[in-house]
Design an enzyme around this catalytic site. Structure first.
Site, PDB file in Angstrom:
ATOM      1  N   ASN A  13       0.840  -1.209   0.000  1.00 11.21           N
ATOM      2  CA  ASN A  13       0.000   0.000   0.000  1.00 11.21           C
ATOM      3  C   ASN A  13       0.872   1.255   0.000  1.00 11.21           C
ATOM      4  OD1 ASN A  13      -3.005  -0.444   0.076  1.00 11.21           O
ATOM      5  ND2 ASN A  13      -2.326  -1.954   1.579  1.00 11.21           N
ATOM      6  N   LYS A  64       3.794   1.582  25.416  1.00 14.56           N
ATOM      7  CA  LYS A  64       3.159   2.029  24.171  1.00 14.56           C
ATOM      8  C   LYS A  64       3.168   3.552  24.038  1.00 14.56           C
ATOM      9  CE  LYS A  64      -0.374  -0.286  22.532  1.00 14.56           C
ATOM     10  NZ  LYS A  64       0.155  -0.550  21.187  1.00 14.56           N
ATOM     11  N   MET A  89       1.091  -2.635  12.123  1.00 19.16           N
ATOM     12  CA  MET A  89       0.358  -3.577  12.966  1.00 19.16           C
ATOM     13  C   MET A  89       0.532  -3.280  14.458  1.00 19.16           C
ATOM     14  SD  MET A  89      -1.090  -4.896  10.536  1.00 19.16           S
ATOM     15  CE  MET A  89      -1.906  -6.464  10.503  1.00 19.16           C
ATOM     16  N   ILE A  92      -2.643   2.323  17.981  1.00 18.64           N
ATOM     17  CA  ILE A  92      -2.143   3.668  18.257  1.00 18.64           C
ATOM     18  C   ILE A  92      -2.666   4.121  19.628  1.00 18.64           C
ATOM     19  CG2 ILE A  92      -2.314   6.047  17.359  1.00 18.64           C
ATOM     20  CD1 ILE A  92      -0.789   4.174  15.512  1.00 18.64           C
ATOM     21  N   ASN A 106      -6.156   5.009   8.165  1.00 21.40           N
ATOM     22  CA  ASN A 106      -5.750   3.596   8.137  1.00 21.40           C
ATOM     23  C   ASN A 106      -6.505   2.880   7.029  1.00 21.40           C
ATOM     24  OD1 ASN A 106      -4.584   1.115   9.093  1.00 21.40           O
ATOM     25  ND2 ASN A 106      -6.541   0.630  10.066  1.00 21.40           N
ATOM     26  N   HIS A 108      -7.935  -0.928   6.001  1.00 20.11           N
ATOM     27  CA  HIS A 108      -8.243  -2.212   6.648  1.00 20.11           C
ATOM     28  C   HIS A 108      -8.945  -3.131   5.645  1.00 20.11           C
ATOM     29  CE1 HIS A 108      -9.064  -4.925   9.962  1.00 20.11           C
ATOM     30  NE2 HIS A 108     -10.260  -5.095   9.439  1.00 20.11           N
TER      31      HIS A 108
HETATM   32  C1  GAR Z   1      -3.061  -4.789   3.973  1.00 18.65           C
HETATM   33  O1  GAR Z   1      -3.942  -5.766   3.492  1.00 18.65           O
HETATM   34  C2  GAR Z   1      -3.760  -3.890   4.981  1.00 18.65           C
HETATM   35  O2  GAR Z   1      -5.079  -3.624   4.651  1.00 18.65           O
HETATM   36  C3  GAR Z   1      -3.655  -4.746   6.219  1.00 18.65           C
HETATM   37  O3  GAR Z   1      -2.358  -5.289   6.182  1.00 18.65           O
HETATM   38  C4  GAR Z   1      -1.959  -5.416   4.818  1.00 18.65           C
HETATM   39  C5  GAR Z   1      -0.634  -4.728   4.636  1.00 18.65           C
HETATM   40  O4  GAR Z   1      -0.116  -4.989   3.377  1.00 18.65           O
HETATM   41  N1  GAR Z   1      -3.872  -3.984   7.398  1.00 18.65           N
HETATM   42  C6  GAR Z   1      -4.518  -4.447   8.461  1.00 18.65           C
HETATM   43  O5  GAR Z   1      -4.937  -5.573   8.551  1.00 18.65           O
HETATM   44  C7  GAR Z   1      -4.673  -3.442   9.595  1.00 18.65           C
HETATM   45  N2  GAR Z   1      -5.551  -3.942  10.591  1.00 18.65           N
HETATM   46  P1  GAR Z   1       1.016  -4.069   2.767  1.00 18.65           P
HETATM   47  O6  GAR Z   1       2.132  -4.004   3.821  1.00 18.65           O
HETATM   48  O7  GAR Z   1       1.472  -4.794   1.536  1.00 18.65           O
HETATM   49  O8  GAR Z   1       0.422  -2.726   2.473  1.00 18.65           O
END
Ligand code: GAR
Length: 200
Positions: A13, A64, A89, A92, A106, A108
């Site tokens: 992303n 945190k 991951m 926050i 974000n 998701h």
């Molecule tokens: C993506 O699918 C994103 O939507 C998800 O992790 C992946 C990261 O991929 N995020 C979550 O699940 C957040 N809760 P990437 O590192 O290739 O962008």
């Protein structure tokens, strides 16, 4: 608008956002790519793209909030206006959310409020939904609970596994995230409580 992208892993992303900025589609600058994992593939990719990168090790902070204070200090030092979480991951802390109120977004891989948290695609398969998708939202103090900016639907097909579904959702993620960042950078997004309006 100066943007920071926070990652933990692959960074696909992030790459979609970088591409959008570099091509001029998104009128923003990427001031920093920050990771909580030294080995995140995305960090190397960001470096290769000539972006400023930083690994901040959570183990070096007491908790945190301490860690998030260090992030906020770094972001402020870089003059960052908007934070894009892209597979970051970590949850926050309220401190961070307040410091960048309505300025953290974000992505998701589900149609929130369905299937928040980890393994959203597996949750969708296990539940047996016929449609899932992707959500881009503002980060608030809950988990995947903030005001929704945009969503795209992805059909769950017969025989889908979490992996095959994740792949099709990811293709939509790479389209929607740059569109949302473009809208924000162009000042076309208005937030009123939980309602987010995006002007075409
Ligand atoms: C993506 O699918 C994103 O939507 C998800 O992790 C992946 C990261 O991929 N995020 C979550 O699940 C957040 N809760 P990437 O590192 O290739 O962008």
């Amino acid at each position: 608008m100066r943007v920071a992208i926070l990652i933990s892993g692959r960074g696909s992303n992030m790459e979609a956002l970088i591409k959008g900025v570099k091509s001029g589609f998104i009128p923003a600058e990427i001031g920093l790519v920050l990771s909580n994992r030294a080995e995140a593939e995305g960090l190397a990719k960001a470096k290769k793209s000539g972006l400023k990168t930083l690994f901040l090790d959570p183990k070096e902070y007491k908790g945190k909030e301490e860690y998030d204070r260090a992030i906020v200090e770094t972001l402020r030092g870089e003059g960052i206006d908007l934070v894009c979480l892209a597979g970051f991951m970590r949850i926050i802390s309220p401190y961070f959310v307040d410091a960048y109120h309505n300025r953290i977004i974000n992505i998701h891989p589900s149609l929130l409020p369905a299937f928040p948290g980890l393994d959203a695609q597996q949750q969708a398969i296990d539940y047996g939904v016929k449609y899932s998708g992707v959500t881009v939202h503002i980060v608030d103090k809950g988990v995947d609970s903030g005001p929704i900016i945009a969503q795209r639907v992805v059909e769950v097909k017969e025989g889908d596994t979490a992996e095959t579904l994740a792949k099709r959702i990811l293709a939509e993620e790479h389209k929607i995230y740059p569109l949302v960042l473009k809208a924000l950078a162009e000042g076309r997004v208005k937030v009123k409580g939980r309602t987010v309006m995006v002007k075409e």
